[in-house]
Design an enzyme around this catalytic site. Structure first.
Site, PDB file in Angstrom:
ATOM      1  N   GLY A 194      11.950   6.368 -31.205  1.00 16.03           N
ATOM      2  CA  GLY A 194      12.002   6.455 -30.007  1.00 16.03           C
ATOM      3  C   GLY A 194      13.453   5.776 -29.522  1.00 16.03           C
ATOM      4  O   GLY A 194      14.349   5.487 -30.316  1.00 16.03           O
ATOM      5  N   SER A 195      13.399   5.258 -28.145  1.00 16.77           N
ATOM      6  CA  SER A 195      14.694   4.680 -27.664  1.00 16.77           C
ATOM      7  C   SER A 195      14.833   3.037 -28.057  1.00 16.77           C
ATOM      8  O   SER A 195      13.816   2.663 -28.566  1.00 16.77           O
ATOM      9  CB  SER A 195      14.311   4.565 -26.202  1.00 16.77           C
ATOM     10  OG  SER A 195      13.451   3.722 -25.543  1.00 16.77           O
ATOM     11  N   SER A 196      15.703   2.689 -27.718  1.00 17.29           N
ATOM     12  CA  SER A 196      16.270   1.324 -28.056  1.00 17.29           C
ATOM     13  C   SER A 196      15.613   0.320 -27.366  1.00 17.29           C
ATOM     14  O   SER A 196      15.261  -0.925 -27.797  1.00 17.29           O
ATOM     15  CB  SER A 196      17.896   0.754 -28.364  1.00 17.29           C
ATOM     16  OG  SER A 196      18.313   1.510 -27.066  1.00 17.29           O
ATOM     17  N   LYS A 197      15.364   0.878 -26.256  1.00 19.35           N
ATOM     18  CA  LYS A 197      14.707  -0.184 -24.907  1.00 19.35           C
ATOM     19  C   LYS A 197      13.104  -0.288 -25.533  1.00 19.35           C
ATOM     20  O   LYS A 197      12.871  -1.705 -25.451  1.00 19.35           O
ATOM     21  CB  LYS A 197      14.599   0.817 -23.614  1.00 19.35           C
ATOM     22  CG  LYS A 197      14.012  -0.067 -22.639  1.00 19.35           C
ATOM     23  CD  LYS A 197      13.802   0.660 -21.213  1.00 19.35           C
ATOM     24  CE  LYS A 197      13.100   0.037 -20.197  1.00 19.35           C
ATOM     25  NZ  LYS A 197      12.939   0.689 -19.017  1.00 19.35           N
ATOM     26  N   ILE A 198      12.540   0.564 -25.989  1.00 17.80           N
ATOM     27  CA  ILE A 198      11.144   0.246 -26.459  1.00 17.80           C
ATOM     28  C   ILE A 198      11.061  -0.282 -27.716  1.00 17.80           C
ATOM     29  O   ILE A 198      10.249  -1.269 -28.098  1.00 17.80           O
ATOM     30  CB  ILE A 198      10.303   1.773 -26.550  1.00 17.80           C
ATOM     31  CG1 ILE A 198      10.580   2.377 -25.008  1.00 17.80           C
ATOM     32  CG2 ILE A 198       8.862   1.618 -27.050  1.00 17.80           C
ATOM     33  CD1 ILE A 198       9.848   1.374 -23.971  1.00 17.80           C
ATOM     34  N   GLY A 199      12.052   0.013 -28.392  1.00 19.83           N
ATOM     35  CA  GLY A 199      12.307  -0.327 -29.823  1.00 19.83           C
ATOM     36  C   GLY A 199      12.304  -2.079 -29.811  1.00 19.83           C
ATOM     37  O   GLY A 199      11.807  -3.073 -30.793  1.00 19.83           O
ATOM     38  N   GLU A 216      13.124   3.801 -35.966  1.00 17.55           N
ATOM     39  CA  GLU A 216      14.181   4.951 -35.883  1.00 17.55           C
ATOM     40  C   GLU A 216      14.417   5.178 -34.362  1.00 17.55           C
ATOM     41  O   GLU A 216      13.685   5.743 -33.598  1.00 17.55           O
ATOM     42  CB  GLU A 216      13.285   6.123 -36.408  1.00 17.55           C
ATOM     43  CG  GLU A 216      13.004   5.965 -37.819  1.00 17.55           C
ATOM     44  CD  GLU A 216      14.241   5.885 -38.911  1.00 17.55           C
ATOM     45  OE1 GLU A 216      15.293   6.676 -38.393  1.00 17.55           O
ATOM     46  OE2 GLU A 216      14.031   5.601 -39.828  1.00 17.55           O
ATOM     47  N   CYS A 251      17.439  12.867 -31.665  1.00 14.73           N
ATOM     48  CA  CYS A 251      18.180  11.482 -31.897  1.00 14.73           C
ATOM     49  C   CYS A 251      19.678  11.564 -32.636  1.00 14.73           C
ATOM     50  O   CYS A 251      20.235  10.819 -32.496  1.00 14.73           O
ATOM     51  CB  CYS A 251      17.095  10.675 -32.516  1.00 14.73           C
ATOM     52  SG  CYS A 251      16.739  11.206 -34.277  1.00 14.73           S
TER      53      CYS A 251
END
Length: 482
Positions: A194-199, A216, A251
């Site tokens: 998913g997104s880097s924010k949620i990562g 990822e 992505c």
């Protein structure tokens, strides 16, 4: 009425899965093979339902659903079934004089209970592909599909509950609340797409229990286009990799193009021509293109497009239909570097082209930004290909095509820096969910007093020679010559 997933449910889930894993049920080859075959049955027997769910969630064309999701999954499962015994077999390791006589090996053991949190843009591929690795490695696994693709999430839960072993494989549907409750548990590994924010949220939660993670993520994947290229093929492959992959909601989708100021007009004309060939004179009416996933993402993309000093940079497309969540393939020329479009991952059908005086300057543009998940180059210049591959840091690099490295299981797929950590696909998936355990088998023979106290200068010299594998020095010490 669907039962609410609460903290007690998360705790009970972990207890049941831990009991199952500790019993050894997932470790055997037979169990792993049986579960992989069940996943294959899902792909073979339920493809129409999968295609329908993807069309409901994303208006995905049947070709994209069948090929880029189901067929790729089928290949991953078949490869795992074919190679599983080889992957599971211990790898022999060399020994040395220090441990003689002995033998050594590296044993792949399952990590335990793993959590897979998947994404909405390829809801079947990005859910089941890591599960293939988790099962192949002998783990118990919980899958949390994305709530942003509800039809796909519901079908995944239904099919996996129907076919897979519920004592070791579970699906938990839901949104932020359910994900948060799952993240509070102690996992042996967390795999997130998913997104880097949620990562960052995932990594913070994992740190509490020192849980290893595979992230990822994404980023702004660049495409460098040299004037020394096959322009027609280049334009077609960029379009297929951008708008033909879930309408840019991928992505590894191209996020921006870099080319010289002199070559940009030719590239734009070629892309306009091929876009019309692909999607007709009115791309908004094409059935061969996915829609935007929801109104929030539509508004986010609209905000990028309507930003001051950006809206007048459109050279192709720009049409929008919020009611039907459609945005036409849109090409922009030389948008400001500090615009939203160039500071955030686009993840949609907008594609800015940045021009540079010299193609070498494009390398500096890429290196000045966070490392992307993928970087692409189109050229027939062999030296440029080599320089690009050696100097650009990205999760993966493709020369003269877009995104096709995803389909090659002999290559690791993953990010670097802000585009992610860890990798998977093929054996890399098996390794991602395995612990490589060092095992040394020592004989009782050959026991030597030199390692035991009381110590002496002679013992010191001999042990140093053994540790350094200096056979000549060993003989010198033994013969009293050193």
């Amino acid at each position: 009425m669907t039962k609410v997933f609460e903290a007690a449910d998360a705790t009970n889930l972990m207890t049941e899965l831990r009991r199952s894993f500790d019993s050894g049920v997932t470790r055997g080859t037979e169990w792993r093979v049986s579960q992989l075959k069940k996943l294959l049955i899902i792909c073979d027997n339920h493809e129409p339902e999968i295609v329908a769910a993807l069309h409901h969630d994303l208006a995905k064309p049947e070709l994209e659903s069948s090929v880029y999701e189901v067929a790729l999954l089928r290949n991953s499962i078949n490869l795992a079934l074919k190679q599983l015994k080889v992957w599971m077999a211990p790898d022999k390791a060399k020994t040395s004089l220090t441990t003689f006589p002995a033998s050594a090996e590296i044993v792949s053991e399952p990590l335990g209970i793993v959590l897979v949190i998947s994404a909405w843009n390829y809801p079947f591929l990005l859910s089941i592909d890591p599960v293939i690795g988790a099962i192949s490695a002998g783990n118990a696994v919980v899958l949390k599909p994305s709530e942003l693709a509800p039809a796909s999430s519901s079908l995944l839960a239904k099919l996996m509950e129907q076919y897979l072993d519920p004592s070791a494989v579970r699906v938990v549907e839901g949104a932020v609340t359910e994900t948060t409750l799952l993240l509070e548990q102690k996992w042996d590994k967390i795999f997130y797409t998913g997104s880097s924010k949620i990562g960052r949220i995932i990594m913070t939660a994992a740190a509490k229990h020192l849980t290893p993670v595979v992230l990822e993520l994404g980023g702004k994947s660049p495409v460098v286009v040299d004037s020394n290229t096959n322009l027609k093929v280049t334009a077609k492959r960029i379009i297929a990799g951008k708008w033909g992959c879930n309408n840019g909601q991928a992505c590894i989708s191209p996020d921006y193009i870099l080319t010289t100021k002199d070559y940009a007009p030719k590239l734009i004309d070629a892309m306009k021509h091929e876009l019309e060939t692909f999607y007709g004179k009115n791309a908004m009416e094409s059935k061969d293109m996915s829609r935007i996933v929801n109104s929030n993402h539509f508004d986010r993309l609209s905000k990028m497009l309507e930003e001051k000093e950006v809206s007048d940079k459109i050279v192709c497309g720009g049409q929008k239909d919020r009611e039907n969540l459609k945005i036409a393939p849109t090409i922009l020329l030389d948008v400001p570097l500090d615009s939203l479009m160039m500071s955030e991952e686009i993840f949609g059908p907008l594609l800015p082209i940045l021009t540079v005086k010299d193609l070498e300057d494009s390398f500096d543009v890429i290196r000045s930004r966070p490392k992307p998940l993928a970087a692409y180059l189109f050229t027939q210049n062999e030296k440029l290909k080599e320089r690009f591959a050696m100097t650009i840091s990205a999760g993966g690099i493709v020369v003269n095509d877009i995104a096709v490295h995803l389909a090659l299981p002999t290559l690791p797929f993953g990010g670097v820096g802000e585009s992610g950590m860890g990798s998977y696909h093929g054996k890399f998936s098996f390794d991602a969910f395995s612990h490589k355990k060092a095992v040394l088998y020592k004989s009782f023979m050959g026991d030597s007093a030199i390692r035991y106290a009381p110590y002496s200068r002679g013992k010191l010299r001999l042990l140093k020679a053994l540790v350094n594998t200096n056979i000549l020095e060993v003989f010198k010490v033994l013969l009293g010559l050193s």
